[in-house]
Design an enzyme around this catalytic site. Structure first.
Site, PDB file in Angstrom:
ATOM      1  N   LYS A 112       0.847  -1.193   0.000  1.00 15.97           N
ATOM      2  CA  LYS A 112       0.000   0.000   0.000  1.00 15.97           C
ATOM      3  C   LYS A 112       0.885   1.246   0.000  1.00 15.97           C
ATOM      4  O   LYS A 112       1.857   1.338   0.760  1.00 15.97           O
ATOM      5  CB  LYS A 112      -0.904  -0.014   1.233  1.00 15.97           C
ATOM      6  CG  LYS A 112      -2.024   1.009   1.196  1.00 15.97           C
ATOM      7  CD  LYS A 112      -3.012   0.794   2.325  1.00 15.97           C
ATOM      8  CE  LYS A 112      -4.168   1.787   2.245  1.00 15.97           C
ATOM      9  NZ  LYS A 112      -5.148   1.585   3.324  1.00 15.97           N
ATOM     10  N   GLU A 165     -18.839  -6.074  11.052  1.00 17.67           N
ATOM     11  CA  GLU A 165     -19.791  -5.305  11.834  1.00 17.67           C
ATOM     12  C   GLU A 165     -20.798  -6.195  12.571  1.00 17.67           C
ATOM     13  O   GLU A 165     -21.154  -5.917  13.722  1.00 17.67           O
ATOM     14  CB  GLU A 165     -20.537  -4.317  10.928  1.00 17.67           C
ATOM     15  CG  GLU A 165     -19.661  -3.223  10.342  1.00 17.67           C
ATOM     16  CD  GLU A 165     -18.986  -3.612   9.045  1.00 17.67           C
ATOM     17  OE1 GLU A 165     -18.226  -2.789   8.497  1.00 17.67           O
ATOM     18  OE2 GLU A 165     -19.208  -4.755   8.567  1.00 17.67           O
ATOM     19  N   ARG A 179     -24.999  -2.425   8.369  1.00 13.59           N
ATOM     20  CA  ARG A 179     -24.630  -3.785   7.978  1.00 13.59           C
ATOM     21  C   ARG A 179     -24.919  -4.804   9.084  1.00 13.59           C
ATOM     22  O   ARG A 179     -24.813  -6.006   8.871  1.00 13.59           O
ATOM     23  CB  ARG A 179     -23.144  -3.834   7.609  1.00 13.59           C
ATOM     24  CG  ARG A 179     -22.688  -2.700   6.713  1.00 13.59           C
ATOM     25  CD  ARG A 179     -21.340  -2.945   6.111  1.00 13.59           C
ATOM     26  NE  ARG A 179     -21.493  -3.705   4.874  1.00 13.59           N
ATOM     27  CZ  ARG A 179     -20.491  -4.312   4.247  1.00 13.59           C
ATOM     28  NH1 ARG A 179     -19.278  -4.283   4.768  1.00 13.59           N
ATOM     29  NH2 ARG A 179     -20.690  -4.951   3.130  1.00 13.59           N
TER      30      ARG A 179
END
Length: 589
Positions: free
Chosen positions: A247, A335, A363
């Site tokens: 990244k 979640e 969610r």
């Protein structure tokens, strides 16, 4: 713009290049992303990490006929630039511009709208099965998903189903060991072993799900990627390619601090140095008030627990994770698990603060109902990024939480108007809460420089008169009190308008409301959530039950998905900015 990239406006043009030219294109694409994000802001590190993979995918596969789905979409900037949006990429995340995430309305290359994680495998599998039904057996379907996102339950549901189909599906795991914060969990440890050369042959979790597994391969080796992707095209059925990337690749600062450079704000494009902003004297961010206040409370109450699904930095639970690592948990992009884990701990007498963005609690709606509210467990949901959040757009606005939570029995919904109120709600919640509670607060900085005042107990369900008035009553919820106050001050006759902070969308302060109904025949409600089913709707319902004959005007987010732009611009579109409120009030006096 010099070089190769200036002539590339579609993957068809990309595929006309010699393979040897792709390395230079990768350098140019990386520089293009850096230069624009440096001034326009946005998600940087994820897109830099997949430059070579993006080029290779569009070079080998016949997009848009072959269908490519990017999970979450933080990493799709290169994809957007190569698929016809190079000349308008500077409008990324701005009002009227292109979205910061894949979006079907932007064109045929964005095959599926994303913004939340872990949807790509299910979506691509759906496309692949549909292709089989239509007899399009040669069509390719590719899902690119990160190592943080693949640990989510929905991703495994997709893998589980795909493994018993003959769908022409390629799942590419973009493994950089980080989502926004570093990846966590047992699957992360498993993938780390694969990264360092441990070949889990007999117990390969992917092969156990009937996928043909390949990798790990270097995601920055373009010739190697081209070779393996061409091989993938020839293999029928579900297959899985494990790609290792870094990244922030290509910008040293972004590689060294991957958390900060996920979305770094403005920076110097040549060096990566963040532009300095003078924050002295500015109020703290709400998330930091939450995080630091929770540490204060946890120091005096050993039963306090903090839980977040992959947002320790964004929610500032990082402070508690540092101070009390045994009592603060990042559970990854999960979640549903976060909510039920919180419920489980609450059954054992712990005081659980579940820090979660408003948009992400959507969610776990089933878990909120069944595992928390139905059992009346006193979990405290700290909903960061409630209301309109700005440039991340429709996928990230926290405008539905009042409406979707208000229908749930046992659940209280509170909205502090400033940081001191937030602190006091957090404090009171650990003093014997008997039912679940949502505390919603906005993205960004608060309004008070002096916020760290001694804690005071809050009376649940009670509002407050902020200003007397003679003709019209304004009922605001949460941080909308600031806009309302300013709008009233700008009126020609501000003395005619009373202002009440209700503080709670549920339970409503019925005693206060009854007195307002008795005194005023014109009322305005103001919220930064959807009008349909929200706080204003609750006031209307109660007014109807008392047979109130006056006029109640609801102000809030309209019945449409609000796109990206600054918070002020989006409040203006919704009519809840200061001038919009002033005009409405002036017209009603």
């Amino acid at each position: 713009m010099a070089g190769i990239l200036k002539n590339i406006d579609s993957p068809a043009q990309l595929r006309m290049l010699d393979a040897e030219e792709l390395e230079q294109l990768a350098q140019e694409l990386r520089k293009f992303i850096i230069n624009i994000v440096a001034t326009k802001e946005g998600h940087l590190g994820a897109s830099l990490g997949v430059v070579e993979l993006t080029i290779a995918l569009h070079y080998v596969f016949n997009t848009p006929i072959d269908l490519l789905v990017w999970d979450v979409g933080h990493q799709a900037y290169g994809h957007k630039i190569l698929t016809g949006r190079k000349d308008i990429f500077e409008t990324n995340r701005q009002l009227g511009g292109i979205s910061g995430f894949p979006k079907r309305s932007e064109g045929e290359y964005d095959t599926f709208g994303t913004g939340h994680s872990s949807t790509s495998i299910s979506a691509a599998l759906g496309m692949a099965i549909a292709s089989n039904l239509k007899g399009e057996t040669e069509k390719q379907h590719i899902a690119v998903i990160g190592d943080a996102s693949i640990a989510s339950g929905m991703a495994f549901e997709g893998l589980n189903h795909a493994g018993v189909t003959n769908a022409n599906l390629l799942v590419i795991l973009n493994d950089n060991a980080i989502g926004i914060d570093p990846s966590v969990g047992a699957l992360k440890e498993y993938l780390t072993k694969a990264r360092v050369g441990y070949k889990p042959a007999s117990d390969n979790i992917i092969e156990a799900l009937n996928f043909k597994y390949f990798g790990p391969v270097d995601g920055h080796d373009l010739p190697g990627l081209l070779k393996v992707l061409k091989k993938m095209k020839e293999i029928k059925g579900p297959k899985f390619l494990h790609v290792i990337t870094r990244k922030g690749k290509g910008l040293k600062k972004a590689e060294e601090d991957q958390v900060k450079y996920h979305a770094p704000g403005k920076f110097e494009p040549e060096t990566g140095e963040l532009l300095k902003y003078d924050t002295n004297g500015l109020p703290l961010k709400y998330q930091d008030v939450f995080g630091l206040s929770l540490v204060e409370l946890a120091e005096n109450n050993e039963k306090i627990i903090g839980i977040t699904p992959a947002m320790p930095t964004g929610s500032s639970l990082k402070y508690m994770m540092k101070a009390f690592p045994q009592r603060a948990f990042d559970v990854g992009i999960a979640e549903q698990h976060a909510v039920t884990l919180s419920a489980g701990m609450a059954t054992q007498g712990f005081i659980v603060y579940c820090a979660i963005y408003s948009t992400f609690l959507q969610r776990a709606y089933d878990q909120l109902i069944h595992d928390v509210a139905l059992q009346n467990l006193p979990v405290i949901f700290c909903l960061d990024r409630a209301g309109l959040v700005g440039e991340d757009g429709a996928t990230h606005h926290g405008v539905f939480d009042i409406a979707y939570a208000r229908a749930i029995p046992n659940l209280m919904i509170a909205a502090p108007r400033n940081e001191v109120e937030l602190r006091n709600m957090l404090y009171t919640a650990q003093l014997g809460l008997e039912s679940p509670l949502i505390i919603r607060y906005p993205r960004g900085r608060g309004v008070l420089k002096e916020w760290q005042l001694p804690f005071k107990k809050v009376v649940w369900g009670k509002g407050e008169l902020l200003k007397e008035g003679s003709e019209l009553a304004v009922l605001s919820l949460g941080n909308m009190a600031g806009n309302a106050k300013e709008a009233i001050q700008q009126l020609e006759k501000p003395e005619k308008v009373a202002h009440y902070d209700l503080k709670f969308a549920k339970p409503l302060d019925e005693e206060l409301l009854a007195s307002v109904f008795k005194k005023f025949d014109r009322i305005v409600t103001i919220e930064d959530g959807v009008k349909k089913g929200g706080f204003g709707s609750a006031v209307l319902e109660y007014a109807a039950s008392l047979d109130y004959k006056g006029h109640i005007e609801l102000m809030g987010v309209p019945d449409e998905f609000i796109e990206q732009g600054s918070v002020h611009e989006l409040q203006e579109i919704s009519g809840i900015h200061v001038e919009g409120l002033r005009q409405k009030l002036e017209s009603m006096i």
